[in-house]
Write a protein that holds these residues in place. Structure first.
Motif, PDB file in Angstrom:
ATOM      1  N   GLY A  85       0.864  -1.521   0.022  1.00 21.24           N
ATOM      2  CA  GLY A  85       0.312  -0.050  -0.580  1.00 21.24           C
ATOM      3  C   GLY A  85       0.685   1.451   0.144  1.00 21.24           C
ATOM      4  N   ILE A  86       1.963   1.588  -0.492  1.00 23.37           N
ATOM      5  CA  ILE A  86       3.136   1.941  -0.851  1.00 23.37           C
ATOM      6  C   ILE A  86       3.062   3.154  -2.286  1.00 23.37           C
ATOM      7  CG2 ILE A  86       5.300   2.960  -0.146  1.00 23.37           C
ATOM      8  CD1 ILE A  86       5.991   1.533   1.664  1.00 23.37           C
ATOM      9  N   ASP A  87       2.841   4.304  -1.863  1.00 24.20           N
ATOM     10  CA  ASP A  87       3.251   5.034  -3.398  1.00 24.20           C
ATOM     11  C   ASP A  87       4.518   4.784  -4.136  1.00 24.20           C
ATOM     12  OD1 ASP A  87       0.470   5.929  -3.681  1.00 24.20           O
ATOM     13  OD2 ASP A  87       1.485   8.057  -2.688  1.00 24.20           O
ATOM     14  N   TYR A  88       4.865   4.191  -5.584  1.00 24.39           N
ATOM     15  CA  TYR A  88       5.671   3.847  -5.866  1.00 24.39           C
ATOM     16  C   TYR A  88       6.362   4.991  -7.094  1.00 24.39           C
ATOM     17  CZ  TYR A  88       8.784   0.375  -8.799  1.00 24.39           C
ATOM     18  OH  TYR A  88       9.978   0.076  -9.085  1.00 24.39           O
ATOM     19  N   VAL A  89       7.238   4.221  -7.284  1.00 25.65           N
ATOM     20  CA  VAL A  89       7.978   5.566  -8.660  1.00 25.65           C
ATOM     21  C   VAL A  89       9.050   4.487  -9.147  1.00 25.65           C
ATOM     22  CG1 VAL A  89       9.167   7.696  -9.573  1.00 25.65           C
ATOM     23  CG2 VAL A  89       7.896   7.654  -7.567  1.00 25.65           C
ATOM     24  N   MET A  90       9.044   4.599 -10.670  1.00 20.01           N
ATOM     25  CA  MET A  90      10.273   3.333 -11.245  1.00 20.01           C
ATOM     26  C   MET A  90      10.639   3.975 -11.482  1.00 20.01           C
ATOM     27  SD  MET A  90       9.846   0.762 -12.382  1.00 20.01           S
ATOM     28  CE  MET A  90       8.370  -0.785 -12.402  1.00 20.01           C
ATOM     29  N   VAL A  91      11.819   4.143 -11.499  1.00 22.40           N
ATOM     30  CA  VAL A  91      13.130   4.092 -12.632  1.00 22.40           C
ATOM     31  C   VAL A  91      13.557   3.308 -13.822  1.00 22.40           C
ATOM     32  CG1 VAL A  91      13.834   5.646 -10.210  1.00 22.40           C
ATOM     33  CG2 VAL A  91      14.952   3.648 -11.048  1.00 22.40           C
ATOM     34  N   ASP A  92      14.728   3.982 -14.698  1.00 18.35           N
ATOM     35  CA  ASP A  92      14.959   3.030 -15.451  1.00 18.35           C
ATOM     36  C   ASP A  92      16.604   2.992 -16.232  1.00 18.35           C
ATOM     37  OD1 ASP A  92      14.844   5.306 -17.093  1.00 18.35           O
ATOM     38  OD2 ASP A  92      13.939   4.107 -19.400  1.00 18.35           O
ATOM     39  N   TRP A  93      16.928   3.623 -15.354  1.00 21.59           N
ATOM     40  CA  TRP A  93      18.401   3.932 -15.490  1.00 21.59           C
ATOM     41  C   TRP A  93      19.143   2.334 -14.897  1.00 21.59           C
ATOM     42  CZ3 TRP A  93      16.261   7.984 -12.280  1.00 21.59           C
ATOM     43  CH2 TRP A  93      16.980   7.876 -11.376  1.00 21.59           C
ATOM     44  N   GLY A  94      18.648   1.677 -14.607  1.00 21.54           N
ATOM     45  CA  GLY A  94      19.096   1.073 -14.213  1.00 21.54           C
ATOM     46  C   GLY A  94      18.909  -1.000 -15.041  1.00 21.54           C
ATOM     47  N   PHE A  95      19.078  -2.429 -14.576  1.00 20.33           N
ATOM     48  CA  PHE A  95      18.658  -3.528 -15.222  1.00 20.33           C
ATOM     49  C   PHE A  95      17.545  -3.430 -16.809  1.00 20.33           C
ATOM     50  CE2 PHE A  95      20.381  -5.058 -11.410  1.00 20.33           C
ATOM     51  CZ  PHE A  95      21.778  -4.354 -11.417  1.00 20.33           C
ATOM     52  N   THR A  96      16.040  -3.037 -16.035  1.00 20.45           N
ATOM     53  CA  THR A  96      15.352  -2.974 -16.814  1.00 20.45           C
ATOM     54  C   THR A  96      14.834  -1.663 -17.390  1.00 20.45           C
ATOM     55  OG1 THR A  96      14.368  -3.571 -15.633  1.00 20.45           O
ATOM     56  CG2 THR A  96      14.404  -5.211 -16.430  1.00 20.45           C
ATOM     57  N   GLU A  97      14.139  -1.418 -18.657  1.00 16.60           N
ATOM     58  CA  GLU A  97      13.481   0.088 -19.341  1.00 16.60           C
ATOM     59  C   GLU A  97      12.047  -0.585 -19.484  1.00 16.60           C
ATOM     60  OE1 GLU A  97      15.324   0.336 -22.878  1.00 16.60           O
ATOM     61  OE2 GLU A  97      16.948   0.339 -22.038  1.00 16.60           O
ATOM     62  N   HIS A  98      11.228   1.255 -18.956  1.00 15.66           N
ATOM     63  CA  HIS A  98      10.006   0.876 -19.007  1.00 15.66           C
ATOM     64  C   HIS A  98       9.293   2.234 -19.498  1.00 15.66           C
ATOM     65  CE1 HIS A  98      10.851  -2.504 -16.062  1.00 15.66           C
ATOM     66  NE2 HIS A  98      10.856  -0.996 -15.447  1.00 15.66           N
ATOM     67  N   LYS A  99       9.162   2.365 -20.412  1.00 17.67           N
ATOM     68  CA  LYS A  99       8.157   3.420 -21.114  1.00 17.67           C
ATOM     69  C   LYS A  99       7.161   4.817 -20.285  1.00 17.67           C
ATOM     70  CE  LYS A  99       6.612   0.268 -25.351  1.00 17.67           C
ATOM     71  NZ  LYS A  99       5.553   0.705 -26.143  1.00 17.67           N
ATOM     72  N   GLN A 100       7.191   4.424 -19.458  1.00 18.81           N
ATOM     73  CA  GLN A 100       6.574   5.556 -18.433  1.00 18.81           C
ATOM     74  C   GLN A 100       7.587   6.068 -16.852  1.00 18.81           C
ATOM     75  OE1 GLN A 100       2.417   3.755 -18.135  1.00 18.81           O
ATOM     76  NE2 GLN A 100       2.108   5.660 -19.905  1.00 18.81           N
ATOM     77  N   ALA A 101       8.959   5.299 -17.396  1.00 15.40           N
ATOM     78  CA  ALA A 101       9.190   5.344 -15.931  1.00 15.40           C
ATOM     79  C   ALA A 101      10.617   6.789 -15.889  1.00 15.40           C
ATOM     80  CB  ALA A 101      10.610   4.236 -16.611  1.00 15.40           C
ATOM     81  N   VAL A 102      10.411   7.010 -15.040  1.00 14.94           N
ATOM     82  CA  VAL A 102      11.742   8.511 -14.745  1.00 14.94           C
ATOM     83  C   VAL A 102      12.568   7.986 -14.880  1.00 14.94           C
ATOM     84  CG1 VAL A 102      12.536   9.415 -12.866  1.00 14.94           C
ATOM     85  CG2 VAL A 102      10.851   8.969 -12.894  1.00 14.94           C
ATOM     86  N   ARG A 103      13.441   8.577 -15.948  1.00 13.75           N
ATOM     87  CA  ARG A 103      14.862   8.308 -16.758  1.00 13.75           C
ATOM     88  C   ARG A 103      15.649   9.064 -16.162  1.00 13.75           C
ATOM     89  NH1 ARG A 103      12.322   5.515 -20.100  1.00 13.75           N
ATOM     90  NH2 ARG A 103      10.393   6.618 -21.801  1.00 13.75           N
ATOM     91  N   THR A 104      16.006  10.534 -15.529  1.00 16.04           N
ATOM     92  CA  THR A 104      16.967  10.803 -14.604  1.00 16.04           C
ATOM     93  C   THR A 104      16.786  10.869 -13.037  1.00 16.04           C
ATOM     94  OG1 THR A 104      16.361  13.456 -15.149  1.00 16.04           O
ATOM     95  CG2 THR A 104      17.269  12.042 -16.503  1.00 16.04           C
ATOM     96  N   VAL A 105      18.129  11.091 -12.461  1.00 14.00           N
ATOM     97  CA  VAL A 105      17.781  11.702 -11.111  1.00 14.00           C
ATOM     98  C   VAL A 105      17.142  12.788 -10.675  1.00 14.00           C
ATOM     99  CG1 VAL A 105      19.102  11.491  -8.703  1.00 14.00           C
ATOM    100  CG2 VAL A 105      19.761  10.133 -10.504  1.00 14.00           C
ATOM    101  N   ASP A 106      17.695  13.922 -11.344  1.00 16.95           N
ATOM    102  CA  ASP A 106      16.834  15.372 -11.126  1.00 16.95           C
ATOM    103  C   ASP A 106      15.377  15.427 -11.555  1.00 16.95           C
ATOM    104  OD1 ASP A 106      19.399  16.863 -10.614  1.00 16.95           O
ATOM    105  OD2 ASP A 106      19.653  16.977 -13.235  1.00 16.95           O
ATOM    106  N   GLU A 107      15.064  14.517 -12.582  1.00 15.12           N
ATOM    107  CA  GLU A 107      13.289  14.059 -12.443  1.00 15.12           C
ATOM    108  C   GLU A 107      13.195  13.173 -11.558  1.00 15.12           C
ATOM    109  OE1 GLU A 107       9.890  12.226 -15.729  1.00 15.12           O
ATOM    110  OE2 GLU A 107      12.320  11.810 -15.558  1.00 15.12           O
ATOM    111  N   LEU A 108      13.702  12.594 -10.936  1.00 16.09           N
ATOM    112  CA  LEU A 108      12.945  12.081  -9.974  1.00 16.09           C
ATOM    113  C   LEU A 108      13.601  12.811  -8.117  1.00 16.09           C
ATOM    114  CD1 LEU A 108      12.628   9.141  -7.943  1.00 16.09           C
ATOM    115  CD2 LEU A 108      15.171   8.510  -7.218  1.00 16.09           C
TER     116      LEU A 108
END
Length: 208
Positions: free
Chosen positions: A177-200
Motif C-alpha cells: 500500500g505504498i506509492d511507487y516510482v519506477m526508474v529505468d537507469w538500471g537493469f530494465t527499461e520501462h516506457k513510463q519510468a523516470v529517466r533521470t535523477v533530477d526528474e526523480l
C-alpha cells in the motif's frame, strides 16, 4: 518537508552493480560446474518476477547456503572495483536528509553484501533502516521487507514512497500500500519510468 519516508531499492536504483551481479552469478555457476551466462541474459532476468531465479541461474529448486556463500564471496572480493553509485544519487540522498526525510533500503540482496556495498560507496549512514532478502520470510515481490521498514521506523504506508527499477519492486509496493516510482537507469527499461535523477528529485519534492 513533512514527515516522510523514502525507501529505495538498491541494485539498479541506487547502485550500478550490473557487472558485479552478473559476475557473481557466474562465479556461483562455476563452483557448481556450469558454464558462464552472458551478462545481458542475466540482467534481463534479475528482475523477472515470472521465473524462479534459482532454477534459471543455478538449476536448483531454491537458493541454498552454498549459493549465498559463493555469491557473497565474489561480492566481498570485487565490490570495491566494480560498484558505483549512479550519477546524482549521493547528492539526492544528501538533499533528502537535509530536508528531514527518513531514508531506507529494501533490497533482495543479502545483508552482508548490502552493507559492504553501501559502506564502500559512503552512503550507509544515510539510511535509517535497511531490509534485505535474508531479513524476512519472503523477498520482493512480497511486501515483507517494506512492512519491516515501516514497523522499524514507526511510519505508515501513506507517509512513504518506494523507488525501484523493476516489476518485483512495483508488486511489493502495491501489496504494502505504498506509492511507487519506477526508474529505468538500471537493469530494465520501462516506457513510463523516470529517466533521470533530477526528474526523480522533482517528483519526490513535489510529494513532500
Amino acid at each position: 518537508m513533512q514527515e516522510k519516508l523514502i525507501i529505495f531499492d538498491m541494485d539498479g536504483t541506487l547502485v550500478n552493480s550490473s557487472l558485479t551481479i552478473a559476475n557473481a552469478i557466474n562465479y556461483v555457476r562455476s563452483r557448481l560446474g556450469f558454464h558462464p551466462l552472458e551478462q545481458e541474459y542475466i540482467l534481463k532476468r534479475v528482475n523477472d518476477h515470472t521465473i524462479n531465479p534459482a532454477k534459471v541461474f543455478y538449476h536448483a529448486r531454491a537458493f541454498d547456503a552454498k549459493h549465498e556463500m559463493w555469491f557473497s564471496e565474489y561480492y566481498t572480493n570485487n565490490h570495491e572495483k566494480e560498484l558505483v553509485l549512479y550519477d546524482g544519487i549521493k547528492e539526492l540522498l544528501d538533499l533528502l536528509k537535509e530536508k528531514g526525510a527518513s531514508l531506507a533500503v529494501a533490497t533482495n540482496a543479502y545483508r552482508n553484501s548490502t552493507l559492504e556495498s553501501l559502506t564502500h560507496l559512503g552512503v550507509d549512514a544515510h539510511f535509517d533502516a535497511i531490509a534485505c532478502y535474508d531479513d524476512v520470510p519472503q523477498g520482493k515481490p512480497h511486501p515483507d521487507m517494506l512492512h519491516k521498514v515501516l514497523n522499524e521506523l514507526n511510519m505508515r504506508a501513506d507517509q512513504s514512497l518506494f523507488i525501484g527499477d523493476g516489476p518485483r519492486d512495483k508488486m511489493a509496493s502495491e501489496r504494502a500500500g505504498i506509492d511507487y516510482v519506477m526508474v529505468d537507469w538500471g537493469f530494465t527499461e520501462h516506457k513510463q519510468a523516470v529517466r533521470t535523477v533530477d526528474e526523480l528529485k522533482e517528483i519526490i519534492l513535489s510529494r513532500a
